[in-house]
Structures are given as C-alpha cells and as structure tokens.
Design an enzyme around this catalytic site. Structure first.
Site, mmCIF file in Angstrom:
data_model
loop_
_atom_site.group_PDB
_atom_site.id
_atom_site.type_symbol
_atom_site.label_atom_id
_atom_site.label_comp_id
_atom_site.label_asym_id
_atom_site.label_seq_id
_atom_site.Cartn_x
_atom_site.Cartn_y
_atom_site.Cartn_z
ATOM 1 N N PRO A 106 69.226 109.368 11.559
ATOM 2 C CA PRO A 106 69.776 110.338 10.601
ATOM 3 C C PRO A 106 71.290 110.513 10.769
ATOM 4 O O PRO A 106 71.761 110.702 11.882
ATOM 5 C CB PRO A 106 69.039 111.638 10.941
ATOM 6 C CG PRO A 106 67.872 111.230 11.776
ATOM 7 C CD PRO A 106 68.265 109.966 12.468
ATOM 8 N N GLU A 107 72.007 110.427 9.662
ATOM 9 C CA GLU A 107 73.455 110.639 9.661
ATOM 10 C C GLU A 107 73.743 111.870 8.791
ATOM 11 O O GLU A 107 72.810 112.576 8.423
ATOM 12 C CB GLU A 107 74.166 109.385 9.128
ATOM 13 C CG GLU A 107 73.789 108.130 9.923
ATOM 14 C CD GLU A 107 74.439 106.853 9.384
ATOM 15 O OE1 GLU A 107 75.511 106.932 8.760
ATOM 16 O OE2 GLU A 107 73.862 105.775 9.581
#
Ligand SMILES: [Zn+2]
Length: 278
Positions: free
Chosen positions: A2-3
């Site tokens: 996840p960014e």
C-alpha cells in the site's frame, strides 16, 4: 504494498463507515512485534475506553487520534488490511489485532506477512515530523521541489522512494510518475532541467490523484494483495501505464516496456520514452 493512494482510500472508507466517535471497548493483539515496545496487556489496557476522535493519513501512516492525548499510528507495510466488521467470536487466519468497538463492530487487522506496525504514542511528531512533504498538499511547492532536486546527487528512483524527501510514494507510483514525466529512473536528480523537474512535479500529483480516484491498486487476487475495507478491490491496476507491464508495448510509443533493477528495486520503464541521458 500500500502506498499513498491505497492508504488514503482505507482512511476515507473507514471514516465513511463511521469509525470516528467510536469507543474502543476491548483491544487484543496476537503478534507481539507488531505492537512493540508495548506488551499485548499494556496495549489492551491503554486502548480500552479511548474514543476515536479523528482518522487521517500522513505519508503511508494511518493516524488515529484518540481521546486521552494518545495517537495510534498504523503502518500497513507489505500486506496489512483493515476491516470494520460485525463482532465475531472466532478470529480469522492472519488477524493479528482486533479492536472491539461500542457499536457492536470490530476493527480487524489482517496481515499475511506480519510486517505491519501499530504504534501507540503520545508523541507522534517524533515519527511524522521526520517525513517529507505531502505531495498533494500545498507543502509540495513546485519551485521548492525544483531547487531541492538540484541539490540531490541521487538517482530519481531511490530519491522518490525516500520518505524523508517526499512522503507516500512507493514502487508503483514512482515508476508511473517517471514514465508520465518521460524521465529515466536512473537519472541523477541534480542533472534535471527546470522543465524536466516541473514535468516530474506535475506527474507525481497526477498519478497519485488518479490512484485515489480509482481507490488504489490491487495487483493479483491473493489474500496478501491490497484490499479496501470490506475486502473490496481497488481499480487503479487497469490505469497503470508501465508498472509490471514488462514486455508489453509502451502506451505512448509501442516499444516494449523494460524491467531493470535500480538501487535494488524492481523498476519498469520505456527505454525509448525515458532515455538514460537527457
Ligand atoms: Zn515509450
């Protein structure tokens, strides 16, 4: 992993699902390194009775502000997922933290690789204060970014991944931003012209906004891939131009996309649109 767009999506959906205002009635942690330096007993005792006052994102951290001058920082790392669900007796596999809420629901944290971190702290700025500017905020000023790049003798790819330089970008959005800006990931930051630096500034914001609009990138279908609360998939994978498109035609020039390792990170680029030298 996840960014910024994925974490932002999780935060927005938990907020929309009514997490703010809920009181934690019971906290359970089953994997000690995840909540260190607290023990599971200390973690549970400190969280019990605290109300969630706000939820927001800083870089890749989920920030829960709690009532007793406490802050819970959650970092999903590789495979962390949060779900707000009806209370259940049984714990599902890979669920390592469960917060019981006063409305009959639970905030459940699943993480197959177990790299995620939950940090309960009175001084969140010790961690958050070290991070670079938020790329979608006014902090990320174009002129300042251009002059900042001039002072950095590092390759663009590792520089964009450096959270003290710019917050929230990981492998996917770094590759997408560099392709959009037509810049080789191995270029040294200080060699960029003002025009190229401006292109990169615009591209970073563009790919992150698109990622948020599409509710994040879900690659593959395994349990360990990014999922939104409720187990829903993001939609941004369909909008990727270069990431994991090795061998497929570049969407701008039709030459095959190349994968190479830069600074130990798998990197995707179009060697035609993104030449090694300016
Ligand atoms: Zn191309």
């Amino acid at each position: 992993m996840p960014e910024l767009p994925e974490v932002e999506t999780v935060v927005r959906e938990l907020r929309a699902d009514g997490l703010i205002g809920r009181v934690i009635t019971k906290a359970r942690a089953f994997w000690k390194p995840m909540i260190a330096p607290l023990t599971p007993a200390a973690f549970a005792a400190r969280l019990k009775g605290q109300r969630v006052q706000s939820i927001h994102r800083r870089a890749k951290y989920i920030v829960l502000t709690l009532s007793k001058d406490d802050t819970l920082l959650i970092h999903l790392r590789m495979t962390g997922q949060l779900n707000l669900d009806r209370q259940k007796a049984e714990r599902e596999s890979h669920q390592h933290v469960v917060l019981q809420l006063d409305d009959g629901r639970e905030l459940r944290y699943r993480d197959t690789r177990k790299f995620g971190r939950w940090l309960l702290t009175h001084t969140p700025e010790r961690i958050l204060g070290r991070l670079g500017p938020e790329p979608l905020s006014d902090q990320f000023d174009q002129k300042a970014f251009i002059s900042h790049l001039r002072t950095r003798r590092r390759q663009l790819k590792p520089l964009l991944l450096d959270q003290t330089f710019l917050a929230g970008i990981g492998n996917i959005y770094a590759d997408e931003a560099l392709w959009t800006a037509r810049l080789h990931p191995g270029r040294i930051a200080s060699t960029l012209s003002a025009t190229e630096a401006r292109r990169l500034h615009v591209a970073i914001r563009h790919v992150l906004r698109r990622g948020i609009r599409n509710k994040g990138t879900t690659l593959g279908s395994a349990l360990s891939n990014f999922q939104r609360p409720g187990g829903k998939r993001g939609q941004n994978q369909a909008g990727l131009n270069v990431f994991r498109r090795t061998g497929l035609p570049c969407l701008r020039c039709s030459k095959p996309i190349l994968r190479m390792i830069i600074s130990q990170r798998s990197t995707h680029l179009c060697p035609n649109c993104q030449p090694a030298k300016a």
